[in-house]
Design a protein around this motif. Sequence first.
Motif, PDB file in Angstrom:
ATOM      1  N   VAL A   1       0.900  -1.193  -0.097  1.00  0.00           N
ATOM      2  CA  VAL A   1      -0.004   0.109  -0.150  1.00  0.00           C
ATOM      3  C   VAL A   1       1.089   1.061  -0.082  1.00  0.00           C
ATOM      4  O   VAL A   1       1.812   1.093   0.790  1.00  0.00           O
ATOM      5  CB  VAL A   1      -1.098  -0.040   1.290  1.00  0.00           C
ATOM      6  CG1 VAL A   1      -1.591   1.384   1.353  1.00  0.00           C
ATOM      7  CG2 VAL A   1      -1.884  -1.082   1.411  1.00  0.00           C
ATOM      8  N   GLN A   2       0.788   2.062  -1.003  1.00  0.00           N
ATOM      9  CA  GLN A   2       1.492   3.297  -0.907  1.00  0.00           C
ATOM     10  C   GLN A   2       0.561   4.404  -0.996  1.00  0.00           C
ATOM     11  O   GLN A   2      -0.589   4.472  -1.985  1.00  0.00           O
ATOM     12  CB  GLN A   2       2.409   3.383  -1.800  1.00  0.00           C
ATOM     13  CG  GLN A   2       3.373   4.405  -2.001  1.00  0.00           C
ATOM     14  CD  GLN A   2       4.290   4.329  -2.979  1.00  0.00           C
ATOM     15  OE1 GLN A   2       4.293   3.517  -4.108  1.00  0.00           O
ATOM     16  NE2 GLN A   2       5.755   5.159  -2.905  1.00  0.00           N
ATOM     17  N   LEU A   3       0.476   5.499  -0.334  1.00  0.00           N
ATOM     18  CA  LEU A   3      -0.288   6.843  -0.365  1.00  0.00           C
ATOM     19  C   LEU A   3       0.984   7.941  -0.513  1.00  0.00           C
ATOM     20  O   LEU A   3       1.603   8.148   0.250  1.00  0.00           O
ATOM     21  CB  LEU A   3      -0.913   7.048   0.831  1.00  0.00           C
ATOM     22  CG  LEU A   3      -1.928   5.863   1.227  1.00  0.00           C
ATOM     23  CD1 LEU A   3      -2.485   6.233   2.676  1.00  0.00           C
ATOM     24  CD2 LEU A   3      -2.943   5.868   0.152  1.00  0.00           C
ATOM     25  N   LEU A  19      -4.748  19.487  -2.888  1.00  0.00           N
ATOM     26  CA  LEU A  19      -4.027  18.647  -2.597  1.00  0.00           C
ATOM     27  C   LEU A  19      -4.313  17.299  -3.277  1.00  0.00           C
ATOM     28  O   LEU A  19      -5.642  17.101  -3.494  1.00  0.00           O
ATOM     29  CB  LEU A  19      -3.771  18.524  -1.255  1.00  0.00           C
ATOM     30  CG  LEU A  19      -3.687  19.501  -0.186  1.00  0.00           C
ATOM     31  CD1 LEU A  19      -3.556  19.288   1.292  1.00  0.00           C
ATOM     32  CD2 LEU A  19      -2.183  20.262  -0.708  1.00  0.00           C
ATOM     33  N   SER A  20      -3.269  16.620  -3.433  1.00  0.00           N
ATOM     34  CA  SER A  20      -3.564  15.120  -4.145  1.00  0.00           C
ATOM     35  C   SER A  20      -2.973  14.105  -3.292  1.00  0.00           C
ATOM     36  O   SER A  20      -2.088  14.120  -2.819  1.00  0.00           O
ATOM     37  CB  SER A  20      -3.038  15.115  -5.705  1.00  0.00           C
ATOM     38  OG  SER A  20      -3.573  16.025  -6.544  1.00  0.00           O
ATOM     39  N   CYS A  21      -3.936  12.968  -3.368  1.00  0.00           N
ATOM     40  CA  CYS A  21      -3.373  11.751  -2.494  1.00  0.00           C
ATOM     41  C   CYS A  21      -3.411  10.434  -3.560  1.00  0.00           C
ATOM     42  O   CYS A  21      -4.350  10.192  -3.892  1.00  0.00           O
ATOM     43  CB  CYS A  21      -4.153  11.600  -1.304  1.00  0.00           C
ATOM     44  SG  CYS A  21      -3.824   9.789  -0.438  1.00  0.00           S
ATOM     45  N   ALA A  22      -2.357  10.381  -4.217  1.00  0.00           N
ATOM     46  CA  ALA A  22      -2.093   9.295  -5.034  1.00  0.00           C
ATOM     47  C   ALA A  22      -2.063   7.839  -4.636  1.00  0.00           C
ATOM     48  O   ALA A  22      -1.204   7.877  -3.566  1.00  0.00           O
ATOM     49  CB  ALA A  22      -1.002   9.432  -6.040  1.00  0.00           C
ATOM     50  N   THR A  23      -2.840   6.921  -4.841  1.00  0.00           N
ATOM     51  CA  THR A  23      -2.854   5.629  -3.926  1.00  0.00           C
ATOM     52  C   THR A  23      -2.444   4.677  -4.924  1.00  0.00           C
ATOM     53  O   THR A  23      -2.457   4.403  -6.196  1.00  0.00           O
ATOM     54  CB  THR A  23      -4.172   5.377  -3.392  1.00  0.00           C
ATOM     55  OG1 THR A  23      -5.227   5.021  -4.395  1.00  0.00           O
ATOM     56  CG2 THR A  23      -4.786   6.629  -2.592  1.00  0.00           C
ATOM     57  N   SER A  24      -1.909   3.581  -4.449  1.00  0.00           N
ATOM     58  CA  SER A  24      -1.569   2.191  -5.057  1.00  0.00           C
ATOM     59  C   SER A  24      -1.616   1.045  -3.956  1.00  0.00           C
ATOM     60  O   SER A  24      -1.348   1.225  -2.777  1.00  0.00           O
ATOM     61  CB  SER A  24      -0.318   2.406  -5.857  1.00  0.00           C
ATOM     62  OG  SER A  24       0.757   2.415  -4.865  1.00  0.00           O
ATOM     63  N   ILE A  77      -6.953   8.538  -7.264  1.00  0.00           N
ATOM     64  CA  ILE A  77      -6.319   9.665  -6.545  1.00  0.00           C
ATOM     65  C   ILE A  77      -7.537  10.123  -5.720  1.00  0.00           C
ATOM     66  O   ILE A  77      -8.723  10.549  -6.227  1.00  0.00           O
ATOM     67  CB  ILE A  77      -5.755  10.685  -7.482  1.00  0.00           C
ATOM     68  CG1 ILE A  77      -4.828  10.384  -8.098  1.00  0.00           C
ATOM     69  CG2 ILE A  77      -5.695  11.973  -6.598  1.00  0.00           C
ATOM     70  CD1 ILE A  77      -4.157  11.291  -9.421  1.00  0.00           C
ATOM     71  N   VAL A  78      -7.435  10.865  -4.598  1.00  0.00           N
ATOM     72  CA  VAL A  78      -8.242  11.689  -3.504  1.00  0.00           C
ATOM     73  C   VAL A  78      -7.632  13.018  -3.538  1.00  0.00           C
ATOM     74  O   VAL A  78      -6.331  13.167  -3.567  1.00  0.00           O
ATOM     75  CB  VAL A  78      -8.521  10.961  -2.374  1.00  0.00           C
ATOM     76  CG1 VAL A  78      -9.490  11.878  -1.456  1.00  0.00           C
ATOM     77  CG2 VAL A  78      -9.358   9.644  -2.616  1.00  0.00           C
ATOM     78  N   TYR A  79      -8.510  14.035  -3.924  1.00  0.00           N
ATOM     79  CA  TYR A  79      -8.261  15.401  -3.878  1.00  0.00           C
ATOM     80  C   TYR A  79      -8.807  16.017  -2.640  1.00  0.00           C
ATOM     81  O   TYR A  79      -9.951  15.851  -1.937  1.00  0.00           O
ATOM     82  CB  TYR A  79      -8.877  16.279  -4.893  1.00  0.00           C
ATOM     83  CG  TYR A  79      -8.150  15.627  -6.329  1.00  0.00           C
ATOM     84  CD1 TYR A  79      -9.149  14.700  -6.995  1.00  0.00           C
ATOM     85  CD2 TYR A  79      -7.107  15.928  -6.844  1.00  0.00           C
ATOM     86  CE1 TYR A  79      -8.443  14.291  -8.433  1.00  0.00           C
ATOM     87  CE2 TYR A  79      -6.559  15.402  -7.821  1.00  0.00           C
ATOM     88  CZ  TYR A  79      -7.285  14.394  -8.625  1.00  0.00           C
ATOM     89  OH  TYR A  79      -6.756  14.176  -9.846  1.00  0.00           O
ATOM     90  N   CYS A  95      -2.452  11.892   4.018  1.00  0.00           N
ATOM     91  CA  CYS A  95      -3.732  11.198   3.661  1.00  0.00           C
ATOM     92  C   CYS A  95      -3.581   9.800   4.262  1.00  0.00           C
ATOM     93  O   CYS A  95      -2.297   9.480   4.697  1.00  0.00           O
ATOM     94  CB  CYS A  95      -4.054  11.100   2.309  1.00  0.00           C
ATOM     95  SG  CYS A  95      -2.828  10.479   1.202  1.00  0.00           S
ATOM     96  N   ALA A  96      -4.680   9.280   4.612  1.00  0.00           N
ATOM     97  CA  ALA A  96      -4.683   8.040   5.201  1.00  0.00           C
ATOM     98  C   ALA A  96      -5.690   6.916   4.700  1.00  0.00           C
ATOM     99  O   ALA A  96      -6.652   7.519   3.977  1.00  0.00           O
ATOM    100  CB  ALA A  96      -4.903   8.092   6.877  1.00  0.00           C
ATOM    101  N   ALA A  97      -5.595   5.902   4.647  1.00  0.00           N
ATOM    102  CA  ALA A  97      -6.496   4.830   4.018  1.00  0.00           C
ATOM    103  C   ALA A  97      -6.859   3.698   4.937  1.00  0.00           C
ATOM    104  O   ALA A  97      -5.954   3.096   5.827  1.00  0.00           O
ATOM    105  CB  ALA A  97      -5.841   4.465   2.630  1.00  0.00           C
TER     106      ALA A  97
END
Length: 137
Positions: A1-3, A19-24, A77-79, A95-97
């Motif tokens: 997991v990467q944020l 702001l952007s939170c790119a996730t994978s 992506i979450v903005y 950011c957190a998931a």
Amino acid sequence: VQLVESGGGLVQTGGSLRLSCATSGFTFDDYAIGWFRQASGKEREGVACISNRDGSTFYADAVKGRFTISSDSAKKIVYLHMSDLKSEDTAVYFCAARPGPRSNGELLLKLWVYAHDSGSPSPNDYWGRGTQVTVSS
């Protein structure tokens, strides 16, 4: 997991930033993403979160009406759209998931933030490294 957060910077009072939170590394549509912030010398606090399962959102009182959280499923992506910025918004934004709630989305997002802000963050949440936002007058 990467944020990975991005989009921070220096902005004047009353200005805007996104702001952007790119996730994978996880199934984006099954997760909730939250934005938290930590000002210098203060505890980290919840700002806003969204459940990608049903689109439920929660905002802290301090940012209601000024910040908007949104999610792009295709880009994963979450903005966080921030407007009418104030000096007290200066902080490192993280950011957190976590797996998103299957029901009662808004309530459970609220409980996520309340638990975190009460000093009981979940050890199972995933976190990014943060991006600095500085609001100057």
